[in-house]
Structures are given as C-alpha cells and as structure tokens.
Design an enzyme around this catalytic site. Structure first.
Site: not given
Ligand code: 26W
Length: 793
Positions: A351, A530-531, A536, A638, A642
């Site tokens: 992701h 979004k975050r 972003k 995502t 929406k």
């Molecule tokens: C371990 C720290 C950590 C925690 C969460 C690293 C990375 C993440 C996630 C992978 C971050 C995340 O939410 N990624 C998002 O995933 C969505 C679903 O596929 C995508 O639509 C977003 O673009 C992507 O940033």
C-alpha cells in the site's frame, strides 16, 4: 425464517429494551434506545450468518482470511439496516416509539480501529466480500482505544485518547472458548536434533466476532478481532502479601497488547510493542485457521486448496514464518514442504512506496521477541540466496535488519499494488529484482463500497438514481452508466442539482453549529479530507487559498465565484511538520473568515476530529474533490473514488487511482494539473527547483511573503519562518513547482462552476462513470487472480 415485519421489529425492540437493557420505555435514554434497536437488528443478521457458515462447511468451500492490523469500520447500525432492507422500517418504528432515527444513529461512536486508507479499505472489503458471497474472515485486533481524538487549541492539534468501548458494543459476540496462547521471547533449545522454542512470555488471544452482512442480507461473514488477556490471571501470593499493584501486573502487561492502535500512518518506528501486536494478531489468526481446517478433516498439505490468506501490507508479514513454524514445529511437516504450502496460501498487498513507511526490524529486536522466527527467516533467506543468486543488495536480512517487504514478497504466490500506476512502480522500482526472479506482481485497483458511500450517506442522490434507472445498481454499479443519457436533460440536471444542494444546506447548518462559521450553500464547496501528510500537499491547497485571499483583497469587485475551502484530517502525534500545516490552515481560517472585505467570496473551515462519519457528511456535499499529491506518492487513494461517486469532479495530479478516474470520466470532466511521476523524478535532479519555481511566480512570492511577515500569526510573526524556509530550500514534495499549475487549474474550476449547466453535467457524469470503483469489482478481481475462490451464492 425470522419474521421481518414491522410489528415484529417493534416488539423485538421493546423486548430488548426491557429484558436486555432492563429499562422501562418511560425512562429510556437515546443510548438505551440505540442498544435496543441495535440488538433487534443484530438478531436479524444472525440467521443469514449461521446459514452462510453452514453452507461453507457443507460444501467444503474455500475460505479467504484477510489479515489486517486495521479495520476502520465506522458506525454499523444504519449500514446494517440498509443491507437488510430495513432502514425505512426502522425509522418508521422508532418514530412510532417517539424516537428520531437520525439521533439514534448518530449516537453510535465510530469504531475507529484504523488510521486511514488502508484500514478503511479493509472495512469496504469486508462488506463487499459479504455482498458477492465470498466466504471470508477478517482478522484484526480489538483495540480498546482506536485512533486518537483530535481537537484544536489556538489552532494547534491536541490529541486525547479515544474510548469507543466505554459503552457497550452491541455488534460483537465474545467467544471465550476461542482463545489461543501466543508465545514471545525466551530461547531455543535443541532436542533430538530439532530446534525447540522455549518462550519466555505468553499471552492469551480471545476472539470477539462481529457479523458482517452483505447487500440484501444474502450472505454474512465474520470479522474476528482478538483481545489480549493474561495467561496467568492473578498473582495470589502477592495479593495476600498486600502488594495489590504487583498482583495485577501480569494482567496489565498482557492487556497492553490490544490497548491502543498505533497512530502512525506512513512513518514507521521500530517499536517492540508494535512487533508484538503484529505477531499477536498473526499467530492467533493462523492458529484459528489451522484449527478450523483440521476440523474439516483435511490433510495439511492440501491447505492451499481450502485456505487463502491475504496480508494487508507487511504488518502481518510474520504470517510466512509463523505458518512454517506451526506446520513444522507443531505438526511435523518438512521445512521445504511447509514453505511451499505457506507460499501457496499467502498473498501480499503493498500500500505504499514511501521508504519511511516500509517496515524493517532490527535483527536484535526481532531475535529477542521472536527467536524461532528469526531462525526461520534466516533459513528462508539462505535458501533464497543459494537457489536464485539475487544481486548482493537484495534479500530479507540486510544490514542487521529484517525487511518485511522482501519477506512478504518471497513468502507469497501473488503480490499486488492498489492502482495501475502504483503496481507499475512496485514492479519497476520497489521489487524490480525480485520480480525479475519470480514474476508475481499484479494490480488490483482499489474500490469502495457503494452501499455505505452512496446509498447510505447520500439519500437524495441515491433516491434520484433509483427513480431514474430503477433498483439494483447498488450491487451492479456499472449500471450507473445508464445515467449518462439523462445527463443531457435539464430536468434530470435540475434534480441532480437539488440533491447536491440539499446536502450542502445540511452541511452548512452543521458547519455553523460545529465551527461557528456561516457559509453560503451557493458557494463552491471545495473539500480536502485525508490524513495530513507532506506528500498529500494540504500545504499546496492552503497556499492557493492565501493567493485567492490576496487577489480578493486586491480586487473585491471582480465577480468572484464564492468558495468554501473545507479541510479535514489528523496528523500523527509525532509528525511536527504536519502539525505545523494544521496550525497554518487554522490561522489562515481565522484571518480570512473575519475579514469584512472578503465576505462570502472565501471561507476556510477545518472541523475537528475528521473520521468515517464526518466523511459521510462532507463527501455528499462536496462540489470539488482535492486529490493533489505529488505524483508517484499516493498509492491509490480511495477518498477520490467516494467523491467521484457522489458527483464531485476532481482537481488532481496524475497519481494513484486518479489516473484511472481520469480515464473513466474523460479529461473534460477532470481538472488535471501538475508534474507527472516521471517529471517529478527529473525535476528533483535540479537542486534549485524550488527557488527557480518561486522566482518565476509572483503570486507564490506574494503568498510566501504574507506568511513570512506574520499576516496570519500577528501575535507571533516568526511562527512560520521555518515553514517558509522549507518551501524555499527543502521542497521535497514539489509544492513550489506545481503551484502555478494548480492555481491555473483552480481558475478553470471557477469558470466551469459559473456555467451551471456545464458544471452539473460534469458532476452527473462523474457519478455515472464511477461504476468501476465499486469494491465489489476489486473483490472479484482478488477472487479470480489471487485467491482462486468462487462465490458461494
Ligand atoms: C507501520 C507504519 C505504517 C502504517 C500504515 C506504514 C504504512 C501504513 C499504511 C500502508 C498507510 C496507508 O494507509 N496507505 C494507503 O493505503 C490506501 C489503501 O490501499 C491507499 O489508497 C493510499 O493511497 C495509501 O496511502
């Protein structure tokens, strides 16, 4: 079959109020009514749920196991009534009982067991798997505290703990009988030539099941969340000696494992507790999977015929070694065979490409917490090196670190990215060498569930769609294309306009109440939620807002298209730069909103504590969707899907799934701007890229000047000196380089919006062409290309 009539529902609600809650209707609170209604609705899910489980057992159907550290599900009550086809009946019955359905629905706290996109995707997938009849379990952690609550003090983000479980959670069933021992630490011994792990600590993982019902109640799956409990309950000796705190210590220690969700999104910190949480989830899930599999009476080598396990990012990537350990150490399988069996079961979804988000554990920590797994990983790594001879920089263990991405790749039969562009970059950059040796990277473009993100959250538009093309589009979203011919007709466009306006009027009321700002429903609602993260580029948005403010001040008489800039989102508590951007947005809002020269031409609002239910309120009321990340950085997005579904055209870069949105909707219905992923890479080679862009742009100079002068922080003029300095000298995300193009695209938005007919047509075509972004399509893709599972419907 259960009686689904209105009198029966009413009777059940009153029965639960009396006998489950122990409350007299005359004294029941909103909470009591919500519980009573939730239990009555849950009752109606139980039978389809049993029926689905029974059918899966009886037919020996293959099951999917979705392992995720996050499930950002939000509220469940209204969603459940919608999928059961009981929403309007529930509203009616509650009215007869003197209760307002909306008030009841909004009393439910969000289940915020996730950070952002990855967690929300898992929740959409659970709903879609139930809708398409894919037998599945979601496995996660039952965090006592979900994502922190955000409030602003003097414009700064302040966090406080979230506590959704202080109230009773009516959707789950506790399963004390489904509990597993999870080992940690300790040491390895050799006995009879075999390696034996003697753990130093253990905790118990106890299951809590929430049924997930699909559209029209035809199928239901289980979301199984693990809560941590001590294996030794209590130290009675210590208690008897009067040392009460020490007596309770084992309990406290164990429970920390499922205490809180890590609030870091896209930055990774090698914290031991996090590794323990990841193993806790994964080991409990795998033990449960093997227990269920054995109950079916099959041979372990046939596991891949009956079981598909999906790893949602690398967070559960310990699944590879853990499955090998369970097969070898506990079931006597040969190592190589165990590795093949594990690989045939496992799939891995990536992701993110951001290097700071890729999990790597110090071998020291890893070997300490999971000594047996460290040994297994080294064996896999050696085998891989000796068999395939990868380049020297490729491998699982490098520079005293375990790389979870490489581990997940090598231990999976399929690896996928989440949008066409992202999968391409995963293949060409992140795993180029590994994919050369073992081609297994595919794409599965993300999607969102149209039940929650259109039917439920946008009743005016959903009603119009049904009136126009009939029923059934909810589970066959490509049918939205049938709206296209209507997008030429003024009567339909007027209705479309009315639906959007109703949502905007409702949002304006909510903004007044929650932010104290008066906004006009005639203004263009421009939304970025979004975050908060540098990539972003909320900063780009607020800089453009300042430029607009500057221009309005310079020429207030011009016929400005009124705008409301709406921001929403949380910053990770330790992410100082993101928090500074929040502060700046709030400071700009304070100045702009109180400037009498500006009036309705521009307003800036930033409601506190953005979450799933706020998204359900904001997205249907949006006119414009901001998807402006630096190209190559947003894996998919995502939220972008929406907004499109809800009839908001995008202003955006060629990043993530924006590329596919543009492709579906056509470039006349999308405000494209900015450098491409390739141009971004080139541009960075010029060390002066930011300075060059700023010196070439008078508007950008003006904006940076205003910030640097303290126009938005008069009490502390130097507040943003560092921020401005960073734009000039360390602009890694190319805010300066894209600024003029973004401003130009925003000008085109104004022109388009002023032409009512043109705008409405664009908006309607966005909805009509959003069918591809249903998560039902995504799930069918995984079923066919990764899991090899057929629908059980
Ligand atoms: C371990 C720290 C950590 C925690 C969460 C690293 C990375 C993440 C996630 C992978 C971050 C995340 O939410 N990624 C998002 O995933 C969505 C679903 O596929 C995508 O639509 C977003 O673009 C992507 O940033």
């Amino acid at each position: 079959m259960r009686d689904l009539s209105e009198p029966q529902l009413k009777q059940d609600i009153l029965r639960h109020l009396t006998y489950t809650l122990g409350k007299d209707a005359a004294h029941a609170s909103t909470y009591d009514w919500r519980m009573a209604l939730s239990f009555a609705i849950r009752d109606r899910i139980v039978e389809p749920w049993f029926a689905s489980t029974r059918k899966t057992w009886d037919t020996g159907h293959k099951r999917v196991y979705y392992l995720s550290m996050e499930f950002l599900i939000g509220r469940l009550l209204e969603d459940a009534t919608i999928n059961l086809g009981l929403r309007d009946m529930a509203e009616q019955v509650m009215a007869e009982l003197g209760q307002d359905f909306r008030t009841i629905v909004e009393d439910e706290p969000d289940a915020a067991l996730g950070n952002g996109g990855l967690g929300r995707l898992a929740a959409c997938f659970m709903e879609s798997m139930a809708t398409v009849g894919c037998p599945a379990y979601g496995y996660g952690i039952r965090y006592e505290h979900g994502l922190f609550r955000q409030r602003f003090e003097g414009g700064r983000q302040v966090e406080s703990p979230e506590d959704w479980l202080t109230q009773r959670h009516p959707w789950e069933f506790e399963r004390p009988e489904a509990a597993y021992t999870i080992p940690f630490k300790g040491h390895l011994e050799t006995r009879d030539g075999r390696d034996v792990w003697v753990p130093g600590e253990t905790v118990l993982a106890e299951a809590y099941d929430t049924p997930v019902i699909g559209w029209q109640g035809k199928w239901a799956n289980t979301l199984r969340l693990w809560g941590a409990k001590p294996t030794t309950l209590f130290d009675l000796d210590r208690f008897n000696r009067g040392d009460y705190a020490a007596a309770a210590a084992p309990e406290t220690l164990a429970r920390t494992l499922s205490r809180v969700l890590y609030p870091d999104d896209t930055t990774y910190q090698g914290k031991e507790l996090r590794l323990k949480q990841e193993f806790f989830l994964t080991s409990a899930a795998l033990q449960d999977i093997l227990r269920r599999f054995k109950a079916g009476g099959f041979m372990l080598r046939d596991l891949p015929k009956h079981v598909a396990i999906q790893m949602n990012d690398t967070h559960p990537a310990i699944a590879g070694p853990e499955l090998i350990r369970l097969l070898v150490d506990e079931n006597g399988m040969e190592f190589m065979e165990a590795m093949e069996v594990a690989r045939a079961c496992l799939g891995y979804t990536n992701h993110t490409l951001l290097p700071e988000a890729l999990e790597r554990w110090a071998t020291f920590t890893f070997g300490n917490v999971l000594p047996r797994h460290m040994q297994i990983i080294e064996r896999i790594d050696h085998w891989h090196r000796d068999t395939y001879h990868p380049p020297h920089w490729v491998g699982i263990v490098k520079h005293h670190e375990v790389r979870m991405g490489e581990l997940a790749f090598i231990m999976s039969h399929k690896v996928n990215g989440v949008s066409a562009l992202h999968s391409d970059l995963v293949k060409k950059n992140l795993f180029a060498e590994l994919d050369g040796l073992h081609p297994r990277i595919i794409n599965q473009t993300n999607g969102v569930t149209p039940r929650r993100w259109l039917k439920m959250c946008n009743r005016p538009l959903a009603g119009l769609i049904t009136d126009t093309i009939g029923e059934g589009w909810e589970a066959d979203l490509d049918r939205l294309r049938e709206l296209e011919p209507h997008a030429k007709k003024s009567a339909f466009l007027a209705d479309f306009d009315a639906a959007k306006r109703a949502n905007k009027v409702a949002l304006a009321g909510w903004i007044k109440e929650h932010c104290g700002v008066t906004v006009s429903a005639d203004a263009l609602f421009d939304v970025q939620v979004k975050r908060i993260h540098e990539y972003k580029r909320q900063l780009l948005n607020i800089l453009e807002t300042i430029a607009r403010y500057h221009d309005i001040k310079a020429d207030p008489k011009k016929d400005w298209v009124p705008r409301v800039k709406i921001f929403g989102g949380k910053a990770a508590p330790g992410y100082a730069v993101a928090k500074e951007i929040i502060h700046l947005i709030n400071d700009v809002a304070a100045v702009v909103n109180s400037d009498p020269d500006v009036g309705d031409r521009l307003k800036v609002v930033y409601p506190e504590n953005y979450n799933v239910s706020m998204a359900e309120r904001l997205i249907p009321a949006a006119d414009l969707s901001e998807q402006i990340s630096t190209a190559g950085k947003e894996a998919s997005g995502t939220g972008n899907m929406k907004f499109m579904m809800n009839g908001a055209p995008t202003i955006g870069t060629l990043d993530g799934a924006n590329v596919e949105i543009l492709q579906e909707v056509g470039d006349e219905n999308f405000f494209l701007f900015g450098l491409t992923a390739e141009e971004v890479m080139k541009r960075r080679q010029n060390p002066d890229h930011a300075r060059d862009a700023i010196t070439a742009s008078q508007p950008l100079q003006d904006v940076l000047q205003m910030i640097a002068e303290g126009r938005f922080s008069p009490s502390e003029p130097g507040r943003y000196h560092e921020l401005v300095h960073r734009v000039w000298h360390h602009d890694y995300f190319l805010v300066a380089s894209d600024f003029d193009a973004y401003r130009e695209a925003q000008a085109q938005v104004d022109t388009a919006y002023a032409d009512r007919k043109r705008w409405l047509r664009m908006a309607a075509l966005n909805t009509a062409r959003s069918g591809f972004f249903s998560s039902d399509r995504t799930i069918r893709g995984y079923m066919a290309d990764v899991w090899d599972v057929k629908s059980a419907l």
